[in-house]
Design a protein around this motif. Structure first.
Motif, mmCIF file in Angstrom:
data_model
loop_
_atom_site.group_PDB
_atom_site.id
_atom_site.type_symbol
_atom_site.label_atom_id
_atom_site.label_comp_id
_atom_site.label_asym_id
_atom_site.label_seq_id
_atom_site.Cartn_x
_atom_site.Cartn_y
_atom_site.Cartn_z
ATOM 1 N N GLU A 99 0.853 -1.191 0.000
ATOM 2 C CA GLU A 99 0.000 0.000 0.000
ATOM 3 C C GLU A 99 0.895 1.249 0.000
ATOM 4 O O GLU A 99 1.815 1.339 0.802
ATOM 5 C CB GLU A 99 -0.880 -0.041 1.258
ATOM 6 N N PRO A 100 0.643 2.204 -0.895
ATOM 7 C CA PRO A 100 1.521 3.381 -0.971
ATOM 8 C C PRO A 100 1.222 4.374 0.153
ATOM 9 O O PRO A 100 0.144 4.346 0.743
ATOM 10 C CB PRO A 100 1.167 3.986 -2.325
ATOM 11 N N GLU A 101 2.168 5.235 0.432
ATOM 12 C CA GLU A 101 1.985 6.318 1.411
ATOM 13 C C GLU A 101 2.128 7.647 0.685
ATOM 14 O O GLU A 101 2.910 7.753 -0.269
ATOM 15 C CB GLU A 101 3.067 6.226 2.497
ATOM 16 N N ALA A 102 1.386 8.651 1.157
ATOM 17 C CA ALA A 102 1.495 9.984 0.560
ATOM 18 C C ALA A 102 2.757 10.666 1.078
ATOM 19 O O ALA A 102 2.904 10.872 2.278
ATOM 20 C CB ALA A 102 0.267 10.818 0.902
ATOM 21 N N GLY A 103 3.660 10.996 0.178
ATOM 22 C CA GLY A 103 4.855 11.756 0.543
ATOM 23 C C GLY A 103 4.535 13.233 0.603
ATOM 24 O O GLY A 103 3.380 13.635 0.403
ATOM 25 N N GLN A 138 -5.317 10.240 3.174
ATOM 26 C CA GLN A 138 -4.082 10.740 3.778
ATOM 27 C C GLN A 138 -3.627 11.971 2.994
ATOM 28 O O GLN A 138 -3.593 11.958 1.764
ATOM 29 C CB GLN A 138 -2.995 9.656 3.717
ATOM 30 N N VAL A 154 -1.688 7.027 -4.901
ATOM 31 C CA VAL A 154 -1.158 8.329 -4.512
ATOM 32 C C VAL A 154 -1.344 9.305 -5.674
ATOM 33 O O VAL A 154 -1.006 8.996 -6.817
ATOM 34 C CB VAL A 154 0.332 8.211 -4.115
ATOM 35 N N GLY A 214 -0.522 14.497 2.438
ATOM 36 C CA GLY A 214 0.926 14.607 2.658
ATOM 37 C C GLY A 214 1.310 15.968 3.216
ATOM 38 O O GLY A 214 0.545 16.932 3.141
ATOM 39 N N LYS A 259 -3.096 10.758 -0.716
ATOM 40 C CA LYS A 259 -3.438 9.345 -0.961
ATOM 41 C C LYS A 259 -4.950 9.198 -0.987
ATOM 42 O O LYS A 259 -5.648 9.770 -0.141
ATOM 43 C CB LYS A 259 -2.832 8.492 0.153
ATOM 44 N N ASN A 279 -8.959 14.517 4.836
ATOM 45 C CA ASN A 279 -9.440 13.144 4.759
ATOM 46 C C ASN A 279 -10.956 13.146 4.582
ATOM 47 O O ASN A 279 -11.652 13.945 5.194
ATOM 48 C CB ASN A 279 -9.068 12.377 6.029
#
Ligand SMILES: [Zn+2]
Ligand SMILES: [Zn+2]
Length: 346
Positions: free
Chosen positions: A19-23, A67, A122, A69, A28, A77
């Motif tokens: 699962e990707p994360e928001a940088g 999410q 993302v 970043g 996200k 959210n």
């Protein structure tokens, strides 16, 4: 999470991915709908020179933010959002002139960036930088919002071809894009809209939904003759080719009225991109032949608005709603022309 990933031509897999994360600068989303189109079929069969596998496919994207970043303002959210597909750089000479659809540095979701056939995705900083994340208006579903992207492309074409009040418009090709063109032309005040399609079943399916003033099966009659008959010999003011067919483009030129505008909306196969054009028709009749390449962020926002106001209804064009694991089957449904719009609900 589960994704649908392109590995090689003919090798698209439903599989697990981290699962990707928001940088920083990113957002996200939980993807709620990602609709399919002919482009997905093409990619799955032939790949694309901008895709370096493995790559999550899907570019008609709607979801909700889960999410935000670091450094991103204005989003929270739970916000319901639609994502552009084509990402202009916003900085080059074309972008500065407002011609974002022909940005030579254009990148795309599902090509350069991971796409929407995934549970989570993302939204890249580059999308946010060009206002490419749109709030979905109240009353518009995620599925409808995912169709804003192809509608935005139709909008770009009809702006360029100046479709407006009193025009007789011909749409060649009765797939989802053709249906959107018919609806959009009506919303813009076209006098009559004619739909031309080779395949009788596809024509009937589309005509039952979008109710053109005439539905012409190009396998049964000569569409040029039919359009001339329907317009007392004048021809049509605007012809839009929503089919990857050189013959359709040639017919479009032949059925144009004086000062007619011809939109080559659909591209031709890479290995067969030339057509024969009677240049004197263009010259003496003052015809305008116009290309169309995707859509800008502003077109996407306007498309959402057209759906929200009811000017261009899209809900009934979504004939199939399938889970993510059926995305690969969905490409088959699209390829065989059994659906109008197929949306995936990851
Ligand atoms: Zn598409
Ligand atoms: Zn640019």
């Amino acid at each position: 999470m589960k994704v649908v990933r392109f590995h090689a031509p003919g090798d698209v897999r439903f599989e697990d991915a981290p699962e990707p994360e928001a940088g920083p600068g990113e957002v996200k989303i939980r993807v709620r709908n990602c609709s399919t189109c002919g482009t997905d079929v093409k990619i799955s069969k032939f790949g694309h020179h901008h895709i370096h596998p493995p790559r999550v496919m899907g570019h008609e994207i709607a979801g909700e933010i889960v999410q935000v970043g670091e450094g991103v303002d204005g989003w929270s959210n739970g916000d319901r959002v639609q994502v552009i597909a084509a990402i202009p750089c916003g900085k080059c000479a074309e972008c500065e002139r407002g011609r974002m659809t022909v940005c030579p540095n254009q990148e795309s979701m599902g090509y350069h960036f991971e796409g929407g056939f995934a549970q989570f995705m993302v939204v890249p900083e580059k999308v946010l930088a060009v206002d490419g994340l749109n709030r979905i208006p109240d009353g518009v579903s995620f599925a409808e919002a995912s169709v804003a992207e192809p509608l935005a492309c139709a909008l770009n074409a009809q702006n360029l071809a100046r479709v407006g009040e009193g025009d007789d418009v011909v749409v060649i090709g009765s797939g989802p894009i053709g249906c959107l063109h018919v609806r959009l032309a009506r919303a813009r005040g076209a006098a009559r809209v004619f739909l031309v399609e080779l395949n009788r079943e596809r024509l009937d399916m589309a005509a039952n939904l979008v109710l053109p003033d005439a539905a012409i099966c190009a396998a049964e009659v000569d569409p040029v003759e039919e359009i001339l008959k329907l317009t007392d010999g004048r021809g049509a003011d605007v012809i839009i080719t929503a089919a990857a067919s050189g013959k359709a483009q040639e017919q479009a030129i032949e059925m144009a009225a004086r000062q007619g505008r011809i939109s080559f909306f659909g591209g031709l196969p890479k290995d067969n991109p030339t057509i024969t054009c009677d240049s004197n028709l263009v010259h003496y009749r003052e015809l305008m032949i116009i290309g169309a390449n995707g859509s800008s962020p502003a077109h996407n926002a306007e498309a959402l608005n057209l759906v929200a106001t009811g000017a261009v209804p899209v809900n009934d064009l979504i004939t199939h709603r399938l889970p993510l694991e059926s995305a690969i089957d969905a490409f088959g449904i699209v390829a065989r022309g059994e659906a109008i719009k197929v949306t995936i609900e990851p």
